[in-house]
Design a protein around this motif. Structure first.
Motif, PDB file in Angstrom:
ATOM      1  N   ARG A 178       0.504  -0.852   0.230  1.00  0.00           N
ATOM      2  CA  ARG A 178      -0.076   0.070   0.119  1.00  0.00           C
ATOM      3  C   ARG A 178       1.005   0.755  -0.040  1.00  0.00           C
ATOM      4  O   ARG A 178       0.578   2.247  -0.749  1.00  0.00           O
ATOM      5  N   SER A 181       2.210   2.050  -3.459  1.00  0.00           N
ATOM      6  CA  SER A 181       1.631   2.575  -4.040  1.00  0.00           C
ATOM      7  C   SER A 181       0.922   4.157  -4.168  1.00  0.00           C
ATOM      8  O   SER A 181       0.619   4.897  -5.223  1.00  0.00           O
ATOM      9  N   GLU A 182       0.838   4.196  -2.477  1.00  0.00           N
ATOM     10  CA  GLU A 182       0.421   5.413  -2.781  1.00  0.00           C
ATOM     11  C   GLU A 182       1.542   6.461  -2.806  1.00  0.00           C
ATOM     12  O   GLU A 182       1.200   7.803  -3.189  1.00  0.00           O
ATOM     13  N   GLY A 193      -4.263  13.103  -3.426  1.00  0.00           N
ATOM     14  CA  GLY A 193      -5.044  11.736  -4.210  1.00  0.00           C
ATOM     15  C   GLY A 193      -6.030  11.265  -2.232  1.00  0.00           C
ATOM     16  O   GLY A 193      -6.304  10.024  -2.187  1.00  0.00           O
ATOM     17  N   ARG A 194      -6.844  12.335  -2.195  1.00  0.00           N
ATOM     18  CA  ARG A 194      -7.525  11.976  -1.560  1.00  0.00           C
ATOM     19  C   ARG A 194      -8.754  11.449  -1.266  1.00  0.00           C
ATOM     20  O   ARG A 194      -8.987  10.879  -0.672  1.00  0.00           O
ATOM     21  N   ALA A 195      -8.929  11.432  -2.483  1.00  0.00           N
ATOM     22  CA  ALA A 195     -10.322  10.775  -2.234  1.00  0.00           C
ATOM     23  C   ALA A 195     -10.485   9.118  -2.401  1.00  0.00           C
ATOM     24  O   ALA A 195     -11.137   8.748  -1.517  1.00  0.00           O
ATOM     25  N   ASP A 196      -8.699   8.048  -3.109  1.00  0.00           N
ATOM     26  CA  ASP A 196      -8.515   7.033  -2.191  1.00  0.00           C
ATOM     27  C   ASP A 196      -8.100   7.126  -1.080  1.00  0.00           C
ATOM     28  O   ASP A 196      -8.120   5.939  -0.704  1.00  0.00           O
ATOM     29  N   LEU A 197      -6.938   7.562  -0.868  1.00  0.00           N
ATOM     30  CA  LEU A 197      -6.567   7.681   0.790  1.00  0.00           C
ATOM     31  C   LEU A 197      -7.370   7.805   1.583  1.00  0.00           C
ATOM     32  O   LEU A 197      -7.323   6.920   3.094  1.00  0.00           O
ATOM     33  N   PRO A 199     -11.631   7.724   1.220  1.00  0.00           N
ATOM     34  CA  PRO A 199     -13.405   8.539   0.805  1.00  0.00           C
ATOM     35  C   PRO A 199     -13.199   8.752   1.823  1.00  0.00           C
ATOM     36  O   PRO A 199     -14.471   8.943   1.252  1.00  0.00           O
ATOM     37  N   GLU A 230      -9.496   8.570   9.451  1.00  0.00           N
ATOM     38  CA  GLU A 230      -9.862   7.904   7.809  1.00  0.00           C
ATOM     39  C   GLU A 230     -10.694   6.798   8.784  1.00  0.00           C
ATOM     40  O   GLU A 230     -11.580   6.014   8.318  1.00  0.00           O
TER      41      GLU A 230
END
Length: 310
Positions: A178, A181-182, A193-197, A199, A230
């Protein structure tokens, strides 16, 4: 690229050469396995050059290298990794961890502490039992600012990712993949990347500028704080719980300071965002409000303590 931090306290223990050689072979295999799982840019970070260490008392690395062709080959495998020292050379700023102190069994631990602070993995020479697990618990002292502005040292226990044998890597593989990839290493990458990191978190537009100009001291602490928020919101059921079970300290502002926590919301209305999580060094704050109808929290501020003129 997760950083591997050498636990200096695991070296120089009294033991016989046979046991030291076996531990060194296990250590090299574990480090190389972690590098193979991560990628070619994996770095081994130590307070001093590994070649200057003693594997066991009276048994320096140089002597081990010259003891056999096998040891020499193992050393070459280890040296194939990027080496970085001292530990503070990988901090976002040289004094980034000046507000923290990490101890294990009452002793200050630089490598283990850096592994926790920088969200990496600690690696140890498995000579004694305490360094033969996939995690290590530390005592952490952290200088924090109270609501009245006074500084106070707070103490707690933290768990550090750890390996000293290849088998320990299984516990960390998902996290390594993870992280690879991030690759979140800057404020702008958090925003992009906030939408994926994150949600379950939403952000006011003003936060983009705050993340873009984020102090290097705060990149890792802010990333960790957002991850904890999150996790808490993802597990929250607004129908049965008035607020999430927070994974980090969250508190509201007092009545006097609530008036400086008003921000224009996404619909144009001004609302109070007085709930806040903290991060250090300094008086770092993440201000937000609950939005239970959308199963989210909305973040209005990431930065220093809000002043009346902001």
């Amino acid at each position: 690229m997760p950083l591997l931090f050498l636990n200096e306290k695991s070296w120089g223990t009294a033991c016989d050469p046979t046991r030291a050689e076996r531990a060194m072979a296990d250590f090299v295999d574990a480090v190389r396995a972690a590098a193979a799982s991560d990628g070619p840019d994996t770095a081994l970070v130590s307070e001093v050059d590994v070649k200057a260490l003693e594997i066991a008392k009276g048994y320096p690395v140089n002597k081990w290298i010259g003891a056999s062709p096998r040891n020499r080959a193992l050393w070459q495998r280890l040296r194939g990794l990027q080496g970085r020292s001292p530990v503070r050379s990988v901090y976002p700023a040289e004094d980034a961890a000046a507000h923290l102190e990490y101890r294990h069994d009452g002793e200050t631990v630089l490598g283990l502490g850096a592994a926790h602070f920088m969200d990496g993995i600690a690696v140890s020479l498995p000579v004694v039992r305490q360094w033969q697990g996939d995690s290590v618990t530390l005592e952490r002292g952290e200088l924090v600012e109270d609501e009245d502005g006074t500084l106070d040292m707070r103490y707690d226990s933290v768990v550090v990712r750890h390996l000293s044998a290849e088998s320990h890597l299984d516990r960390h593989l998902e996290w390594i993949r993870r992280t690879r990839s991030e690759g979140v290493t800057t404020g702008p990458r958090m925003w992009d990347g906030r939408a994926d990191l994150y949600p379950h978190l939403t952000f006011l537009p003003r936060v983009e500028g705050q993340l873009s100009s984020l102090n290097p001291h705060w990149v890792v602490p802010v990333r960790r704080a957002l991850e904890r928020l999150e996790e808490a919101v993802a597990a929250w059921d607004p129908a049965t719980m008035p607020e999430p079970e927070w994974r980090t300290k969250v508190s509201p502002e007092g009545e006097t300071r609530k008036r400086v926590c008003g921000f224009r919301d996404l619909d144009g209305e001004t609302r109070t965002f007085d709930l806040h999580a903290r991060f250090t060094p300094g008086a770092g704050r993440i201000h937000f409000r609950l939005v239970p109808e959308k199963h989210t929290i909305r973040i209005a501020h990431i930065g220093g303590k809000i002043r009346p003129d902001l």
